[in-house]
Write an enzyme that holds these catalytic residues in place. Structure first.
Site, mmCIF file in Angstrom:
data_model
loop_
_atom_site.group_PDB
_atom_site.id
_atom_site.type_symbol
_atom_site.label_atom_id
_atom_site.label_comp_id
_atom_site.label_asym_id
_atom_site.label_seq_id
_atom_site.Cartn_x
_atom_site.Cartn_y
_atom_site.Cartn_z
ATOM 1 N N LYS A 137 0.842 -1.187 0.000
ATOM 2 C CA LYS A 137 0.000 0.000 0.000
ATOM 3 C C LYS A 137 0.878 1.237 0.000
ATOM 4 O O LYS A 137 1.995 1.151 0.514
ATOM 5 C CB LYS A 137 -0.980 0.027 1.174
ATOM 6 C CG LYS A 137 -0.438 -0.343 2.560
ATOM 7 C CD LYS A 137 0.665 0.398 3.243
ATOM 8 C CE LYS A 137 0.711 1.860 3.460
ATOM 9 N NZ LYS A 137 1.926 2.308 4.199
ATOM 10 N N TYR A 222 -4.483 4.159 6.195
ATOM 11 C CA TYR A 222 -5.011 3.194 7.165
ATOM 12 C C TYR A 222 -6.374 3.645 7.692
ATOM 13 O O TYR A 222 -7.280 2.834 7.881
ATOM 14 C CB TYR A 222 -4.041 3.009 8.339
ATOM 15 C CG TYR A 222 -2.846 2.161 7.992
ATOM 16 C CD1 TYR A 222 -2.926 0.774 8.005
ATOM 17 C CD2 TYR A 222 -1.630 2.738 7.641
ATOM 18 C CE1 TYR A 222 -1.835 -0.018 7.685
ATOM 19 C CE2 TYR A 222 -0.531 1.956 7.314
ATOM 20 C CZ TYR A 222 -0.640 0.581 7.338
ATOM 21 O OH TYR A 222 0.448 -0.197 7.014
HETATM 22 P P1 NAD Z 1 12.384 1.332 2.591
HETATM 23 O O1 NAD Z 1 12.949 2.654 2.235
HETATM 24 O O2 NAD Z 1 12.808 0.705 3.856
HETATM 25 O O3 NAD Z 1 12.654 0.299 1.417
HETATM 26 C C1 NAD Z 1 12.441 0.615 0.073
HETATM 27 C C2 NAD Z 1 13.262 -0.301 -0.787
HETATM 28 O O4 NAD Z 1 13.064 0.057 -2.149
HETATM 29 C C3 NAD Z 1 14.771 -0.199 -0.503
HETATM 30 O O5 NAD Z 1 15.328 -1.481 -0.467
HETATM 31 C C4 NAD Z 1 15.302 0.579 -1.700
HETATM 32 O O6 NAD Z 1 16.636 0.224 -2.016
HETATM 33 C C5 NAD Z 1 14.333 0.130 -2.789
HETATM 34 N N1 NAD Z 1 14.257 1.047 -3.917
HETATM 35 C C6 NAD Z 1 14.147 0.662 -5.196
HETATM 36 N N2 NAD Z 1 14.150 1.710 -6.011
HETATM 37 C C7 NAD Z 1 14.266 2.793 -5.244
HETATM 38 C C8 NAD Z 1 14.314 4.191 -5.528
HETATM 39 N N3 NAD Z 1 14.251 4.654 -6.778
HETATM 40 N N4 NAD Z 1 14.416 5.037 -4.485
HETATM 41 C C9 NAD Z 1 14.439 4.592 -3.228
HETATM 42 N N5 NAD Z 1 14.409 3.269 -2.905
HETATM 43 C C10 NAD Z 1 14.320 2.384 -3.906
HETATM 44 O O7 NAD Z 1 10.792 1.514 2.560
HETATM 45 P P2 NAD Z 1 9.715 0.537 3.200
HETATM 46 O O8 NAD Z 1 9.353 1.034 4.544
HETATM 47 O O9 NAD Z 1 10.182 -0.860 3.055
HETATM 48 O O10 NAD Z 1 8.453 0.814 2.252
HETATM 49 C C11 NAD Z 1 8.309 0.181 0.991
HETATM 50 C C12 NAD Z 1 6.814 0.053 0.664
HETATM 51 O O11 NAD Z 1 6.191 -0.732 1.647
HETATM 52 C C13 NAD Z 1 6.065 1.385 0.650
HETATM 53 O O12 NAD Z 1 5.123 1.389 -0.396
HETATM 54 C C14 NAD Z 1 5.367 1.433 1.984
HETATM 55 O O13 NAD Z 1 4.153 2.167 1.973
HETATM 56 C C15 NAD Z 1 5.088 -0.037 2.224
HETATM 57 N N6 NAD Z 1 5.005 -0.387 3.656
HETATM 58 C C16 NAD Z 1 3.948 -1.083 4.086
HETATM 59 C C17 NAD Z 1 3.833 -1.421 5.421
HETATM 60 C C18 NAD Z 1 2.674 -2.232 5.903
HETATM 61 O O14 NAD Z 1 2.541 -2.411 7.106
HETATM 62 N N7 NAD Z 1 1.858 -2.768 5.024
HETATM 63 C C19 NAD Z 1 4.823 -1.019 6.319
HETATM 64 C C20 NAD Z 1 5.914 -0.309 5.842
HETATM 65 C C21 NAD Z 1 5.995 0.010 4.499
#
Ligand code: NAD
Length: 371
Positions: A137, A222
């Site tokens: 999401k 949420y």
């Molecule tokens: P994060 O920054 O920790 O991870 C993002 C990942 O994407 C990294 O590994 C990064 O290297 C990669 N990536 C690929 N291309 C990229 C770019 N152009 N710029 C930046 N990073 C790039 O983020 P996250 O917290 O893991 O969030 C990722 C997704 O998951 C988001 O859409 C977020 O909304 C979602 N999320 C959902 C929940 C949930 O509970 N459902 C919780 C956290 C995050």
């Protein structure tokens, strides 16, 4: 024969020998209620960041889903994941070459866990490669893109699911059951508070290009989604007001705080807050003319806690991501219908609401919605 099958056979034998084994109290969660069997969903995770790591860990406890591949732009991370999760070289891809996953018969689905604005293109590439797509999401950064993802998956004949993990959470499902069974009476009001104080100003979540917006895309969603599953209705109008205390950190197009209100067809209303500037905001409250239900925390990783007019909610704490992935295996392979949908159409509804909230902030007007 795998150890799980042996375990199930032993369990079946035990229940024949001891027919009055106590049953788990049902909270409407089939994964909690009984062990699952069936085809295993073999998943590649795309985006090995914070949440991808959490999903990978959770999947180690899954019964029907297995992490078998990765898509990443960072070779060092790929190596570490290969070693940790025993992932073969042939199941490792980067963002340039992952279309080749179409020729890999050992991967059924790709779970896209990258920054919000990347989900659209990546999911469409997954669909074109003939693999089922699971997106985090928000599914994309506006409803138009969301619909394109739905259409692409339909055209490719693959499923599109979204990581709405709360749709499988026992206490949440118990409130939904109570509401459906009329125990709360006519629903009149929902309140959703979703927020946290965001840190590092350079992170992608504060970059409009990658996040698609601000707190609304990340955490406000949420309360939007919760308003819908808690009341059981889709809103027909939206009003919204934006406030910004730090225009340096929260640049143009990156919302810091938005209050928003919904009206539902039944006459029920909702009042919600989405923010990146306040901690301890994770609370749902549902009011009906016969009772109430509240959850706090309502959407964190758990334990999810709450009570209703009948007393405290006592559903078990689950690993949300593990339950979600096991359930998704059943949705994909067995055509199981979830209690609350987790498909692309469900996500497009949330995106239409987000579009309308931003419009309401811009215009100051009440925006009608047809979902
Ligand atoms: P994060 O920054 O920790 O991870 C993002 C990942 O994407 C990294 O590994 C990064 O290297 C990669 N990536 C690929 N291309 C990229 C770019 N152009 N710029 C930046 N990073 C790039 O983020 P996250 O917290 O893991 O969030 C990722 C997704 O998951 C988001 O859409 C977020 O909304 C979602 N999320 C959902 C929940 C949930 O509970 N459902 C919780 C956290 C995050």
């Amino acid at each position: 024969m795998n150890s799980r099958r042996i375990f199930l056979q032993k369990l079946a034998a035990a229940s024949v020998a001891v027919p009055f084994l106590p049953l788990y109290k049902s909270f409407g969660n089939p994964v909690v209620d009984k062990p699952q069997d069936g085809k295993i969903l073999r998943v590649a995770i795309c985006g090995l960041g914070g949440y991808g790591t959490r999903v990978a860990e959770a999947m180690q406890t899954c019964k029907r889903a297995k992490l078998v591949g990765v898509i990443s732009g960072t070779p060092a991370k790929v190596k570490a994941w290969q070693a940790k999760y025993n992932i073969p070289e042939k199941n490792c891809y980067n963002y340039e070459n992952f279309d080749a996953i179409r020729d890999n018969p050992d991967i059924d689905a790709v779970y896209v866990i990258t920054p919000n604005a990347l989900h659209h293109d990546q999911v469409i590439r997954v669909a074109k490669a003939g693999k089922h797509a699971i997106s985090e999401k928000p599914m994309s950064i506006n409803a138009k893109q969301g619909q394109e993802m739905v259409d692409a998956c339909k055209k490719a004949g693959v499923k599109l699911l979204v990581g709405y993990r709360m749709h499988f959470e026992p206490n949440t499902l118990e409130i939904i059951r109570m509401r459906k069974d009329g125990e709360l009476g006519k629903i009149m009001f929902f309140q959703g508070l979703s927020g946290f104080k965001i840190g590092d100003p350079t992170q992608w979540r504060l970059n409009k290009q990658l996040a698609g917006g601000g707190s609304m895309m990340d955490i406000g969603i949420y309360s939007i989604n919760g308003a819908r599953y808690m009341t059981g209705e889709d809103p027909i109008w939206v009003t919204a007001q934006e406030t910004k205390t730090d225009p340096v950190k929260f640049k143009e197009g990156v919302d810091e705080t938005i209050q928003f209100q919904f009206g539902f067809p039944s006459g029920a209303v909702a009042s919600c807050l989405s923010t990146y500037s306040m901690n301890n905001l994770d609370r749902f409250f549902l009011n009906g003319d016969k009772g109430f239900a509240e959850l706090q925390p309502s959407t964190g990783y758990g334990p999810i806690k709450g009570r209703t007019n009948k007393g405290e909610l006592t559903g078990p704490h689950t690993i949300h991501q593990a339950v979600q992935m096991d359930e998704m295996a059943a949705l994909i392979f067995d055509n199981k219908q979830p209690i609350v949908p987790v498909d692309g159409e469900e996500a497009v509804k949330d995106l239409k609401i987000i579009d309308a909230i931003y419009e309401a902030c811009r215009t100051g007007k009440k925006v009608p919605l047809k979902l």
